[in-house]
Design an enzyme around this catalytic site. Structure first.
Site, PDB file in Angstrom:
ATOM      1  N   VAL A   9      -6.618 -11.361 -15.242  1.00  0.00           N
ATOM      2  CA  VAL A   9      -8.071 -11.359 -15.369  1.00  0.00           C
ATOM      3  C   VAL A   9      -8.586 -12.573 -14.611  1.00  0.00           C
ATOM      4  O   VAL A   9      -7.857 -13.537 -14.389  1.00  0.00           O
ATOM      5  CB  VAL A   9      -8.541 -11.382 -16.844  1.00  0.00           C
ATOM      6  CG1 VAL A   9      -8.260 -10.047 -17.518  1.00  0.00           C
ATOM      7  CG2 VAL A   9      -7.908 -12.523 -17.619  1.00  0.00           C
ATOM      8  N   SER A  10      -9.849 -12.527 -14.215  1.00  0.00           N
ATOM      9  CA  SER A  10     -10.396 -13.578 -13.357  1.00  0.00           C
ATOM     10  C   SER A  10     -10.759 -14.857 -14.089  1.00  0.00           C
ATOM     11  O   SER A  10     -10.719 -15.935 -13.518  1.00  0.00           O
ATOM     12  CB  SER A  10     -11.637 -13.067 -12.624  1.00  0.00           C
ATOM     13  OG  SER A  10     -11.273 -11.989 -11.803  1.00  0.00           O
TER      14      SER A  10
END
Length: 183
Positions: A9-10
Site C-alpha cells: 500500500v502507498s
C-alpha cells in the site's frame, strides 16, 4: 514450485488486509508473504528486497494487482525481467495475467505502460485543479502562526526580542526573522 506473495500500500494509513486475504486464499503461506507500506515509485522497499533474496528458480510470486508491484513502467519491466532471469514467474490475481510465457510478458509490459499513463493523467488533473483553486484565491500550505504585525508593533514600542518572544510564545529567532523582513 513454491508460492510467494507480495502486497503493498502507498501509505502507512492504508490497510494490507484485502491483499493478504487474497494471497492466502490462493495458497500462499503467511511466512512467504512480503509487504511494504510505501509508494510504488520507490524500488528500495524492504519487503521487495526480502522477496528478491528468498525466491529461487521455479518459484511463483502472486501479487493482487499490477500496480501493487510498482507504478513506473521502466521499474516494473526491470523487476519483471529480474525475476524472469531468476526463473521466477509473477501472477497478477485481479488482472488474470502472468509473466509465464511470451504473451504474458507482453501483456504485462502493455498494462504497466497504460497504468503509468493513467497516473500521469491523474497528476495533470490534480495540477490543473490546484492552479484553478489558486486563481480563485485559495491559499495552500500551513496557516501563518506568527502575527508579524504584532511583533513589529511590540518592537516599535521598545520591547526587546526576548520580551516579544515571551509575550507571543514564539522563539527569539522567529522575532529576529520577522524584524529582518521588515528592513
Amino acid at each position: 514450485m513454491r508460492l510467494f506473495g507480495y502486497a503493498r500500500v502507498s501509505t502507512s494509513q492504508q490497510s494490507l488486509d484485502v491483499q493478504m486475504k487474497a494471497l492466502k486464499a490462493e495458497g500462499v503461506r503467511a511466512n512467504r508473504i512480503f509487504t511494504d507500506k510505501v509508494s510504488g515509485s520507490h524500488l528500495n522497499r524492504d519487503g521487495l528486497q526480502m522477496l528478491r533474496v528468498k525466491v529461487e528458480e521455479g518459484d511463483v510470486i502472486l501479487v493482487k494487482k499490477l500496480d501493487r508491484l510498482g507504478r513506473d513502467t521502466a521499474d516494473m519491466i526491470e523487476l519483471i525481467k529480474e525475476f524472469d532471469e531468476l526463473g521466477v514467474a509473477i501472477r497478477f490475481l485481479d488482472d488474470g495475467i502472468s509473466t509465464e510465457g511470451t504473451m504474458g510478458k507482453m501483456v504485462v509490459t502493455i498494462l504497466s505502460a497504460v497504468a503509468q499513463a493513467e497516473r500521469q493523467r491523474i497528476l495533470e488533473r490534480t495540477n490543473e485543479g490546484r492552479l484553478e483553486a489558486k486563481a480563485k484565491g485559495v491559499k495552500f500550505g500551513r496557516k501563518p502562526t506568527v502575527d508579524k504585525t504584532r511583533v513589529r508593533s511590540l518592537y516599535e514600542q521598545g520591547n526587546g526580542a526576548s520580551e516579544i518572544a515571551r509575550q507571543l510564545k514564539i522563539g527569539r529567532s522567529t522575532v529576529y526573522k520577522v524584524l529582518a523582513l521588515n528592513e
